[in-house]
Design an enzyme around this catalytic site. Structure first.
Site, PDB file in Angstrom:
ATOM      1  N   PHE A 375     -34.895  19.877 102.718  1.00 24.80           N
ATOM      2  CA  PHE A 375     -33.604  19.214 102.928  1.00 24.80           C
ATOM      3  C   PHE A 375     -32.528  20.146 103.472  1.00 24.80           C
ATOM      4  CE2 PHE A 375     -35.460  17.539  98.823  1.00 24.80           C
ATOM      5  CZ  PHE A 375     -36.299  16.633  99.461  1.00 24.80           C
ATOM      6  N   CYS A 376     -32.929  21.138 104.289  1.00 27.61           N
ATOM      7  CA  CYS A 376     -31.968  22.112 104.840  1.00 27.61           C
ATOM      8  C   CYS A 376     -31.124  22.716 103.735  1.00 27.61           C
ATOM      9  CB  CYS A 376     -31.101  21.466 105.917  1.00 27.61           C
ATOM     10  SG  CYS A 376     -32.018  21.095 107.422  1.00 27.61           S
ATOM     11  N   ALA A 377     -31.758  22.943 102.594  1.00 23.19           N
ATOM     12  CA  ALA A 377     -31.115  23.627 101.465  1.00 23.19           C
ATOM     13  C   ALA A 377     -32.205  24.455 100.776  1.00 23.19           C
ATOM     14  CB  ALA A 377     -30.500  22.620 100.501  1.00 23.19           C
TER      15      ALA A 377
END
Length: 453
Positions: A375-377
């Protein structure tokens, strides 16, 4: 320590009309089903109201700020009125500027370019990459993931107090996590930042679509968000807040619109006088359609009433969390615990399942769209999964076959346009997949799990 309190008991409203609500998709097992879009945290479907407003304006489309013709003047008025609408939506201070950008990522990169010399930046490892990564040219302190809102404030206070030298500083923090949906103590973090002579920017990409955001009440210096998460089409965003750093910085892009006056010098070069208003960072022909769509979405959410929208979303959150809690193999990811206030974003893993395989089966066999991955985290998800947060990973699924363990998760997210039936179908599908297994065979292709044909 939470920023917001739960809405009072109210009658639950119907979902707001969105595009795609009647779209049907094929199932690998045969037949078709209405698509359940449960990936709002990535991109929320456009509100029908927004699309209708854009369609009504489209025949009157014209270049802004540069044309004497009627359509150009109309488009200019619409563009600048959109700026005022967004300022009202965010409850901005009188002297604040609203700059239109392409996205939250673009907004935070713009601010990163405007930092004063020797500015120190403080950011938690829990941030989305849009707010974790733009500060590469500054001195950055990455703070460990807190396990309570109070710990978040205390961690920031210690870091700010210990900074050396004591100069300009900026804190960047999310309003709601794009992984866990948990609300962060923004008001308290802002107070801590200001007490130590720092400023704060709020990444409201996941907050603004779900809760009212008041720049005055939260006392943040800037706020950034994206249109495509606020029920508007892709390609538009906002950076709103204090003007001084923005006015003192070189333009984000050099070109027409940002320049007030350009003259030739005797040595053959050019001298440029740049605007000090928001136009300074809006060079080129602006995305008028995107800007108008953001303003339309702001109006639609305000008119629908956030109290009612929040009450309905909390009903959906309870439905999903209580349903998943009945499946022992499911583990919901959380920083602050089960009682933490949150928006409609829930990430989880399923024992015995590769997350990409599970998400693929939800799509192919049930017509349900969720997200799997990091999740781009990446640092946050790695921390929540109990693995090394420095372990490299990709935003998509890793090369893991169905049934193999993967170091990623599944995310379900929803909002103002989500029907009850979609979340109920999701909960039932999770139960069936865990109990009975997938009905179809799957294989890995280009790093993703897909139905075998």
């Amino acid at each position: 320590m939470s920023v917001f309190t739960a809405a009072a008991d109210q009658s639950v409203c119907s979902p707001l009309p969105v595009l795609g609500r009647d779209v049907t998709v094929p199932l690998v097992t045969g037949g078709e089903v209405a698509y359940a879009a449960l990936d709002y945290a990535a991109s929320a479907p456009a509100l029908q109201r927004v699309w209708d407003d854009v369609a009504a304006y489209a025949p009157y489309y014209g270049s802004v700020h540069r044309g004497a013709g009627y359509l150009s003047q109309l488009s200019t008025d619409l563009f600048e009125n959109a700026r005022r609408t967004v300022a009202e939506f965010l409850d901005c201070r009188e002297a604040d500027q609203v700059v239109f950008t392409r996205s939250t990522t673009d907004s935070l990169n713009l601010l990163a370019r405007a930092l004063p010399a020797d500015c120190q930046v403080f950011v938690f490892e829990t941030e989305h990459h849009a707010s974790l990564l733009p500060w590469q040219d500054a001195r950055v302190t990455y703070l460990n993931a807190p396990r309570t809102p109070r710990q978040a404030v205390e961690t920031l206070e210690r870091a700010l107090a210990d900074r050396d030298p004591y100069g300009p500083a900026l804190v960047c923090v999310t309003g709601a996590s794009n992984v866990t949906g948990e609300l962060w103590p923004v008001r308290e973090l802002a107070a801590a930042a200001h007490a130590h002579g720092a400023r704060i920017v709020l990444d409201a990409a996941q907050l603004a679509p779900h809760h009212p955001v008041s720049v005055r009440d939260l006392d943040v210096d800037w706020v950034a968000f994206s249109g495509h998460k606020l029920y508007a089409p892709f390609g538009s965003g906002v950076l709103a807040g204090r003007a001084d750093w923005l006015a003192a910085a070189e333009p984000y892009l050099a070109g027409g619109g940002a320049s007030r006056k350009v003259t030739r010098r005797t040595d053959g070069g050019v001298d440029v006088e740049w605007h000090e208003s928001a136009a300074r960072h809006e060079a080129g022909s602006p995305n008028v359609i995107g800007t108008y769509s953001i303003a339309s979405a702001c109006k639609a959410l305000t008119e629908a009433g956030f109290d009612t929208l929040v009450a309905r979303e909390e009903h959906l959150i309870r439905t999903v969390r209580e349903g998943l809690a009945e499946v022992p193999e499911v583990k919901i990811l959380s920083l602050f615990g089960d009682d933490a206030p949150r928006v409609g974003v829930i990430s989880f893993v399923v024992e015995g399942w590769n997350s990409s395989h599970f998400a693929a089966a939800l799509s192919a066999e049930y017509g349900i769209g969720v997200r799997d991955g990091l999740f781009c985290a990446h640092p946050l998800v790695r921390t929540l999964l109990g693995s090394d947060p420095q372990t490299q990973g990709e935003c998509g699924a890793p090369e893991a076959a169905p049934g193999e363990k993967s170091l990623n998760a599944i995310r379900v997210s929803f909002g103002a346009g989500t029907p009850d039936e979609h979340v109920e179908r999701f909960v039932n599908a999770v139960r069936e997949l865990v109990r009975d297994g997938a009905k179809w065979q799957y294989r890995t292709e280009d790093g993703r799990c897909v139905p075998a044909v």
